[in-house]
Design an enzyme around this catalytic site. Structure first.
Site, short mmCIF file in Angstrom:
data_model
loop_
_atom_site.label_atom_id
_atom_site.label_comp_id
_atom_site.label_asym_id
_atom_site.label_seq_id
_atom_site.Cartn_x
_atom_site.Cartn_y
_atom_site.Cartn_z
N LYS A 118 0.85 -1.19 0.00
CA LYS A 118 0.00 0.00 0.00
C LYS A 118 0.88 1.23 0.00
CE LYS A 118 -3.97 2.15 0.80
NZ LYS A 118 -3.63 3.01 -0.37
N LYS A 149 5.41 2.56 8.23
CA LYS A 149 4.18 3.25 8.67
C LYS A 149 3.08 2.24 8.97
CE LYS A 149 4.74 7.35 5.81
NZ LYS A 149 4.13 8.36 4.95
N LYS A 194 5.06 1.94 -3.21
CA LYS A 194 5.09 3.36 -3.60
C LYS A 194 5.27 3.46 -5.10
CE LYS A 194 5.10 7.47 -1.65
NZ LYS A 194 4.51 7.81 -0.35
N THR A 223 -3.72 13.01 6.85
CA THR A 223 -2.30 13.13 7.21
C THR A 223 -2.13 14.25 8.23
OG1 THR A 223 -1.74 12.38 4.99
CG2 THR A 223 0.04 13.34 6.27
N ASN A 243 -1.16 19.77 0.64
CA ASN A 243 -2.26 19.11 1.34
C ASN A 243 -1.98 19.03 2.84
OD1 ASN A 243 -3.33 16.38 2.56
ND2 ASN A 243 -4.76 16.97 0.98
N SER A 266 -6.67 5.72 4.60
CA SER A 266 -6.74 4.96 3.35
C SER A 266 -7.19 3.53 3.65
CB SER A 266 -5.37 4.91 2.66
OG SER A 266 -5.22 6.00 1.80
N1 GLU Z 1 1.12 8.92 0.25
C1 GLU Z 1 0.72 8.80 1.62
C2 GLU Z 1 1.89 8.42 2.50
O1 GLU Z 1 3.02 8.64 2.14
C3 GLU Z 1 -0.50 7.93 1.80
C4 GLU Z 1 -0.40 6.51 1.34
C5 GLU Z 1 -1.73 5.78 1.35
O2 GLU Z 1 -2.73 6.39 1.71
O3 GLU Z 1 -1.72 4.62 0.98
O4 GLU Z 1 1.72 7.97 3.60
#
Ligand code: GLU
Length: 424
Positions: A80, A104, A116, A200, A231, A358
């Site tokens: 993810k 994370k 990613k 976030t 954002n 998410s």
């Molecule tokens: N791009 C965001 C991050 O770096 C969210 C990733 C997601 O929601 O899967 O955490």
């Protein structure tokens, strides 16, 4: 500011991002008693796909873009993570970002590994339709390795719910089904979740509040500096402002604004463009470097990587630094800040609110039953507070900095999952 450097430096910095992540992963695994085999497995993504994406531009020419999708580890569950559209995207950066997504997900205990994606492009110079074609072609190019139970993309730097909607639509066409769980960060009408757009920043706000408690700082009247007005930085400035803190500095890629009496955040949000640019409208600006070194209580780097380094870490005056961006502080700078007694809340913890909501979005898509904004906020609050407390406790009892403590938590579940599967 990275934007002012030559490409060579940017790429070196990004290579260092991966290297320094690997150093901390190694240290975390060692502290947890895992062998070098586990490190060998976790130090890089399991899969990395590079694609060439031909896109018909508005003027009739075809431009070939380079895109990436990295899948760090899928022992815990599907991978993810977001997709960024940026001219400085590199392979190493996408790899490092996928590792951070694994961390994370481990920290907030989601049933995912990290992934990613990125496309080397500058969306600021592209038309709406060009962006649509690029988004759709990217999905076609990576379609073999992504999917609701394989790898689930989301927004990141310079991508938003409109781009997620195009990607979702393209995937649904390829799959010949509506597959809302393929991607998160969608518009509400297409199965998005309440609270995803500000998630976030909400997570960062919770970390700021918890860190301030530890340091005995009252948020009411506290002086906050936020680097970045996209954002995360935009929502965060608003949340801080609304909670009674004084946001005395903000910035974008072109410069920074400073007012010791507190900036008018509502006005600035109203005037910024969709890429978070607002400082161009003002004459009296300061540089991003000066912004980071302002006298304040709480500093939040919410822009890009490599901002607090060995050369400026000694000049940081904040009591608390909370990383809303990915990788804003180097390894050396982390040491300097910690030695100076500054409480550093690392990116892999502070910015985990986005992927948490998410996950909520994906769960709602899978069950076809949707939650209210309050339900989302309540669940996010619980997860972030638990994660913060857990990491703070480990940092205190094991006498390590918050980043290493966060890596220890983040890497443990993944290492265990790999062991149970018989991979190591
Ligand atoms: N791009 C965001 C991050 O770096 C969210 C990733 C997601 O929601 O899967 O955490």
């Amino acid at each position: 500011m990275v934007a002012q450097k030559g490409t060579e430096n940017i790429n070196n910095d990004k290579h260092d991002l991966l290297k320094s992540t690997q150093i901390i992963i190694h240290e975390a695994l060692e502290k947890l008693g895992y062998s070098d085999e586990v490190y060998e497995l976790l130090k890089e993504p399991l899969r990395m796909l590079t694609v060439k994406i031909p896109v018909r531009m508005d003027d009739g020419t075809t431009k070939v873009f380079t895109g990436y999708r990295a899948q760090h580890n899928d022992a815990v569950g599907p991978t993810k993570g977001g997709v960024r559209f940026h001219p400085d995207v590199t392979e190493d950066e996408v790899k490092a970002l996928s590792v951070w997504m694994s961390l994370k997900c481990g920290i907030v205990d989601l049933p995912y590994g990290g992934g990613k994606g990125g496309i080397v492009c500058d969306p600021r110079t592209m038309s709406f339709r060009e962006l649509e074609r690029l988004s759709r072609e990217y999905v076609r190019a990576i379609s073999q390795i992504v999917g609701p139970t394989k790898d689930i993309p989301a927004p990141d730097v310079f991508t938003n719910s409109q781009i997620m909607a195009w990607m979702y639509d393209e995937y649904s066409r390829l799959d010949a089904f509506n597959s809302p769980g393929f991607i998160t960060g969608k518009p509400l009408v297409l199965g998005g979740s309440h609270g995803r757009d500000s998630a976030t920043a909400k997570g960062v706000t919770i970390c700021i509040r918890e860190a301030a408690k530890k340091r005995g700082i009252q948020l009411e009247g506290a002086r906050v500096v936020v680097q970045g007005f996209g954002n995360a930085g935009g929502f965060l400035s608003k949340f801080m402002h609304d909670s009674g803190a004084k946001v005395i500095g903000i910035s974008d890629a072109y410069g920074a604004l400073y007012d010791p009496n507190g900036l008018d955040i509502d006005y600035l949000l109203d005037r910024r463009d969709s890429f978070g640019t607002v400082t161009k409208l003002f004459k009296n600006t300061i540089s991003n470097k000066e912004l980071l070194e302002l006298d304040c209580d709480i500093l939040v780097p919410a822009a890009i990587g490599n901002q607090i380094r060995e050369d400026n870490a000694h000049n940081i005056k904040a009591n608390i630094v909370v990383e809303a961006a990915n990788g804003p502080t180097t390894l050396e700078a982390t040491k300097i800040l910690t030695e100076r007694g500054i409480l550093l809340v690392p990116d892999v913890l502070a910015s985990a609110g986005g992927v948490t909501v998410s996950y909520f979005e994906w769960v709602q898509n899978n069950q076809g039953y949707y939650w209210s904004e309050e339900e989302v906020a309540e669940k996010l609050e619980k997860i972030m507070v638990n994660a913060f407390e857990n990491i703070y406790k480990i940092a205190t009892t094991r006498k390590v900095d918050m980043r290493l403590a966060a890596y220890m938590v983040g890497v443990r579940k993944m290492a265990e999952a790999c062991r149970f599967r018989g991979w190591v």
